[in-house]
Design a protein around this motif. Structure first.
Motif, PDB file in Angstrom:
ATOM      1  N   ALA A   1     -23.919 -20.341  -3.845  1.00 37.22           N
ATOM      2  CA  ALA A   1     -22.336 -20.397  -3.596  1.00 37.22           C
ATOM      3  C   ALA A   1     -22.330 -21.026  -2.103  1.00 37.22           C
ATOM      4  CB  ALA A   1     -21.865 -18.852  -3.462  1.00 37.22           C
ATOM      5  N   THR A   2     -21.257 -21.564  -1.821  1.00 44.38           N
ATOM      6  CA  THR A   2     -20.917 -22.463  -0.859  1.00 44.38           C
ATOM      7  C   THR A   2     -19.435 -22.285  -0.386  1.00 44.38           C
ATOM      8  OG1 THR A   2     -20.817 -24.735  -1.668  1.00 44.38           O
ATOM      9  CG2 THR A   2     -22.967 -23.704  -0.983  1.00 44.38           C
ATOM     10  N   ALA A   3     -19.138 -22.310   1.152  1.00 45.98           N
ATOM     11  CA  ALA A   3     -17.976 -22.414   1.526  1.00 45.98           C
ATOM     12  C   ALA A   3     -17.906 -23.218   2.773  1.00 45.98           C
ATOM     13  CB  ALA A   3     -17.056 -20.917   1.673  1.00 45.98           C
ATOM     14  N   SER A   4     -17.597 -24.438   2.946  1.00 45.12           N
ATOM     15  CA  SER A   4     -17.749 -25.036   4.251  1.00 45.12           C
ATOM     16  C   SER A   4     -19.233 -24.898   4.727  1.00 45.12           C
ATOM     17  CB  SER A   4     -16.788 -24.468   5.368  1.00 45.12           C
ATOM     18  OG  SER A   4     -17.094 -25.035   6.615  1.00 45.12           O
ATOM     19  N   THR A   5     -19.440 -24.619   5.793  1.00 43.68           N
ATOM     20  CA  THR A   5     -21.026 -24.626   6.326  1.00 43.68           C
ATOM     21  C   THR A   5     -21.817 -23.205   6.049  1.00 43.68           C
ATOM     22  OG1 THR A   5     -19.998 -23.883   8.774  1.00 43.68           O
ATOM     23  CG2 THR A   5     -20.239 -26.156   8.071  1.00 43.68           C
ATOM     24  N   VAL A   6     -21.187 -22.191   5.118  1.00 36.83           N
ATOM     25  CA  VAL A   6     -21.893 -21.114   5.076  1.00 36.83           C
ATOM     26  C   VAL A   6     -22.511 -21.216   3.413  1.00 36.83           C
ATOM     27  CG1 VAL A   6     -20.902 -19.655   6.910  1.00 36.83           C
ATOM     28  CG2 VAL A   6     -20.012 -19.720   4.418  1.00 36.83           C
ATOM     29  N   ALA A   7     -23.481 -20.463   3.243  1.00 34.54           N
ATOM     30  CA  ALA A   7     -23.907 -20.709   1.750  1.00 34.54           C
ATOM     31  C   ALA A   7     -24.875 -19.414   1.347  1.00 34.54           C
ATOM     32  CB  ALA A   7     -24.618 -21.989   1.548  1.00 34.54           C
ATOM     33  N   LEU A   8     -24.936 -19.149   0.265  1.00 34.40           N
ATOM     34  CA  LEU A   8     -25.772 -17.984  -0.360  1.00 34.40           C
ATOM     35  C   LEU A   8     -26.750 -18.466  -1.323  1.00 34.40           C
ATOM     36  CD1 LEU A   8     -26.427 -15.093  -0.474  1.00 34.40           C
ATOM     37  CD2 LEU A   8     -24.699 -14.960  -2.186  1.00 34.40           C
ATOM     38  N   TRP A   9     -27.993 -18.683  -1.329  1.00 34.98           N
ATOM     39  CA  TRP A   9     -28.760 -18.861  -2.307  1.00 34.98           C
ATOM     40  C   TRP A   9     -29.567 -17.503  -2.875  1.00 34.98           C
ATOM     41  CZ3 TRP A   9     -27.821 -22.535   1.111  1.00 34.98           C
ATOM     42  CH2 TRP A   9     -27.879 -23.868   0.543  1.00 34.98           C
ATOM     43  N   SER A  10     -29.499 -17.457  -4.207  1.00 35.11           N
ATOM     44  CA  SER A  10     -29.780 -16.196  -5.015  1.00 35.11           C
ATOM     45  C   SER A  10     -30.775 -16.439  -6.065  1.00 35.11           C
ATOM     46  CB  SER A  10     -28.385 -15.661  -5.806  1.00 35.11           C
ATOM     47  OG  SER A  10     -28.885 -14.459  -6.373  1.00 35.11           O
ATOM     48  N   ARG A  11     -31.650 -15.566  -6.235  1.00 36.45           N
ATOM     49  CA  ARG A  11     -32.701 -15.605  -7.453  1.00 36.45           C
ATOM     50  C   ARG A  11     -31.679 -15.191  -8.719  1.00 36.45           C
ATOM     51  NH1 ARG A  11     -38.067 -12.516  -5.271  1.00 36.45           N
ATOM     52  NH2 ARG A  11     -38.989 -14.357  -4.341  1.00 36.45           N
ATOM     53  N   TRP A  12     -30.797 -14.516  -8.795  1.00 36.39           N
ATOM     54  CA  TRP A  12     -29.886 -13.849  -9.396  1.00 36.39           C
ATOM     55  C   TRP A  12     -28.765 -14.516  -9.968  1.00 36.39           C
ATOM     56  CZ3 TRP A  12     -31.168  -9.102  -6.291  1.00 36.39           C
ATOM     57  CH2 TRP A  12     -32.631  -8.759  -6.356  1.00 36.39           C
ATOM     58  N   PRO A  13     -28.125 -14.681 -10.882  1.00 35.23           N
ATOM     59  CA  PRO A  13     -26.607 -15.137 -11.156  1.00 35.23           C
ATOM     60  C   PRO A  13     -25.697 -14.818 -10.251  1.00 35.23           C
ATOM     61  CG  PRO A  13     -27.687 -14.722 -13.538  1.00 35.23           C
ATOM     62  CD  PRO A  13     -28.487 -13.805 -12.349  1.00 35.23           C
ATOM     63  N   ILE A  14     -24.711 -15.699  -9.892  1.00 34.90           N
ATOM     64  CA  ILE A  14     -23.871 -15.169  -9.069  1.00 34.90           C
ATOM     65  C   ILE A  14     -22.569 -15.437 -10.180  1.00 34.90           C
ATOM     66  CG2 ILE A  14     -22.203 -16.131  -7.194  1.00 34.90           C
ATOM     67  CD1 ILE A  14     -24.686 -17.232  -5.852  1.00 34.90           C
ATOM     68  N   ARG A  15     -21.727 -14.209 -10.246  1.00 36.45           N
ATOM     69  CA  ARG A  15     -20.672 -14.152 -11.321  1.00 36.45           C
ATOM     70  C   ARG A  15     -19.636 -14.838 -10.626  1.00 36.45           C
ATOM     71  NH1 ARG A  15     -22.290 -10.705 -15.143  1.00 36.45           N
ATOM     72  NH2 ARG A  15     -23.604  -8.770 -14.757  1.00 36.45           N
ATOM     73  N   ASP A  16     -19.121 -14.652  -9.503  1.00 35.53           N
ATOM     74  CA  ASP A  16     -18.011 -15.193  -8.912  1.00 35.53           C
ATOM     75  C   ASP A  16     -18.125 -15.547  -7.322  1.00 35.53           C
ATOM     76  OD1 ASP A  16     -15.411 -16.026  -8.944  1.00 35.53           O
ATOM     77  OD2 ASP A  16     -14.921 -14.015  -8.072  1.00 35.53           O
ATOM     78  N   SER A  17     -17.611 -16.348  -6.810  1.00 36.65           N
ATOM     79  CA  SER A  17     -17.574 -16.584  -5.516  1.00 36.65           C
ATOM     80  C   SER A  17     -16.272 -17.363  -4.825  1.00 36.65           C
ATOM     81  CB  SER A  17     -18.761 -17.421  -4.999  1.00 36.65           C
ATOM     82  OG  SER A  17     -18.460 -18.838  -5.322  1.00 36.65           O
ATOM     83  N   ALA A  18     -16.030 -17.060  -3.737  1.00 33.80           N
ATOM     84  CA  ALA A  18     -14.726 -17.676  -3.182  1.00 33.80           C
ATOM     85  C   ALA A  18     -14.805 -17.549  -1.542  1.00 33.80           C
ATOM     86  CB  ALA A  18     -13.393 -16.860  -3.657  1.00 33.80           C
ATOM     87  N   GLY A  19     -14.266 -18.573  -0.969  1.00 32.13           N
ATOM     88  CA  GLY A  19     -14.072 -18.562   0.577  1.00 32.13           C
ATOM     89  C   GLY A  19     -13.337 -17.520   0.849  1.00 32.13           C
ATOM     90  N   VAL A  20     -13.666 -17.088   2.210  1.00 39.25           N
ATOM     91  CA  VAL A  20     -13.024 -15.863   2.844  1.00 39.25           C
ATOM     92  C   VAL A  20     -12.102 -16.453   4.023  1.00 39.25           C
ATOM     93  CG1 VAL A  20     -13.074 -13.753   4.095  1.00 39.25           C
ATOM     94  CG2 VAL A  20     -14.474 -14.441   1.701  1.00 39.25           C
ATOM     95  N   ASP A  21     -11.047 -16.020   4.257  1.00 32.36           N
ATOM     96  CA  ASP A  21     -10.091 -16.441   5.474  1.00 32.36           C
ATOM     97  C   ASP A  21     -10.190 -15.517   6.426  1.00 32.36           C
ATOM     98  OD1 ASP A  21      -8.193 -17.620   7.357  1.00 32.36           O
ATOM     99  OD2 ASP A  21      -6.585 -17.109   6.341  1.00 32.36           O
ATOM    100  N   THR A  22     -10.944 -16.010   7.831  1.00 32.09           N
ATOM    101  CA  THR A  22     -11.127 -15.292   8.853  1.00 32.09           C
ATOM    102  C   THR A  22     -10.397 -15.710   9.981  1.00 32.09           C
ATOM    103  OG1 THR A  22     -13.081 -16.479   9.666  1.00 32.09           O
ATOM    104  CG2 THR A  22     -13.435 -14.414   8.328  1.00 32.09           C
TER     105      THR A  22
END
Length: 319
Positions: A164-185
């Protein structure tokens, strides 16, 4: 009969028969009292232009002044000054000594291992950096300052097929990612994401975050992004949740309080030492974090990785 050692401290210098009060070590005494007050009350220092925030983050390092003052007291041959130096030493131990004790939590097998790394934009060899993370046997790898570089994909894609990615941050997972979305900070662009990972023992909500930068005298953007993140986590009803990333401040910073009221710190609960991560060659603070709720930490630590100005943070959990 007084020994030679006893005569060496707090005796008037030879030939001094003036009867004047002995002021040796007075400056050391005053500095020791000031240091103790600063350690105990650093959060009371006004946060003008971010100075109080900077002092909060650096407060564990103030303990380095204790042996310096102790050496000065010995040079002045003043037992009064040596006694005064004990005061900031005791305050430091009360505040931070437990970080060096064996963790109260921890131990046992981990069913979830996470790692987080600020890759550093312009990293000359990001593949080497992430290979070090793979060696930690993490199930989830969170990255910040990810450039548009397929070398990271090549290094992680086979072992971590879900991303899952959003701009310059990302998550890599061994397991399925059901859902992902960017977060406004509040940066005007999403430099954070929220993902739902389908872990074997149940869903896990993962935030990967890179908060606003902070510089001496310029912390307002960082403070606002941290406040926004805390509000987002407060509204998130997920029972199991971790926040991974570069939050650009330490947990001792007063502005961190909204998050510490909502989440636990894996390093504090299951690690040993301060876990400093920046700068990588000689770290003096910890802007990189693993925060959690709804899990039990088994271990936490810091991993030195090549080609980045940050060290990585790691943690293990069980359900």
């Amino acid at each position: 009969m007084r020994t030679v050692t006893e005569r060496a401290i707090d005796e008037p210098a030879a030939g001094d028969s003036s009867g004047r009060p002995d002021r040796r070590g007075l400056a050391v005494c005053l500095l020791a009292v000031l240091l103790a007050a600063l350690l105990a009350g650093h959060r009371a220092v006004p946060n003008v232009h971010g100075f109080g925030s900077l002092l909060d983050s650096a407060s564990p390092l103030l303990g380095l002044a204790v042996p310096v003052l102790g050496a000065a007291a010995l040079l002045r041959r003043s037992r009064r000054a040596l006694a005064a130096v004990l005061l900031p030493g005791v305050v430091w131990v009360v505040l931070y000594g437990d970080a060096w004790l064996p963790p109260a939590a921890g131990g046992g097998p981990a069913v979830l291992r996470v790692a987080s790394q600020n890759l550093q934009s312009g990293n000359p060899d990001p593949a080497a950096t992430v290979h070090a993370l793979v060696s930690s046997d993490a199930d989830l790898i969170a990255l910040q300052e990810v450039d548009d570089d397929d070398r990271v994909d090549a290094a992680l894609g086979q072992r971590y097929p879900h991303r899952a990615t959003a701009s310059t941050v990302a998550l890599w997972s061994r397991w399925p990612i059901r859902d992902s979305a960017g977060v406004d900070t509040g940066l005007g662009w999403n430099r954070a994401l929220r993902a739902v990972v389908a872990a074997p023992d149940g869903d896990l909500v993962v935030y990967v975050v890179h908060l606003g930068s902070a510089r001496a005298g310029h912390t307002a953007t960082r403070d606002e992004t941290l406040s926004r993140l805390a509000a987002t986590v407060r509204d998130d009803r997920a029972p199991r949740l971790v926040v991974l990333g570069d939050l650009n401040t330490a947990t001792t910073d007063r502005v961190f309080a909204p998050l510490t009221r909502l989440l636990h710190d894996a390093q504090a609960d299951a690690g040993q030492g301060f876990g400093f991560t920046w700068p990588s060659k000689l770290p003096v603070t910890r802007p990189d974090h693993v925060l959690y709720r709804g899990l039990t930490p088994t271990a936490a630590g810091v991993l030195r990785t090549p080609d980045s100005d940050h060290r990585a943070v790691t943690a293990g959990f069980r359900w």
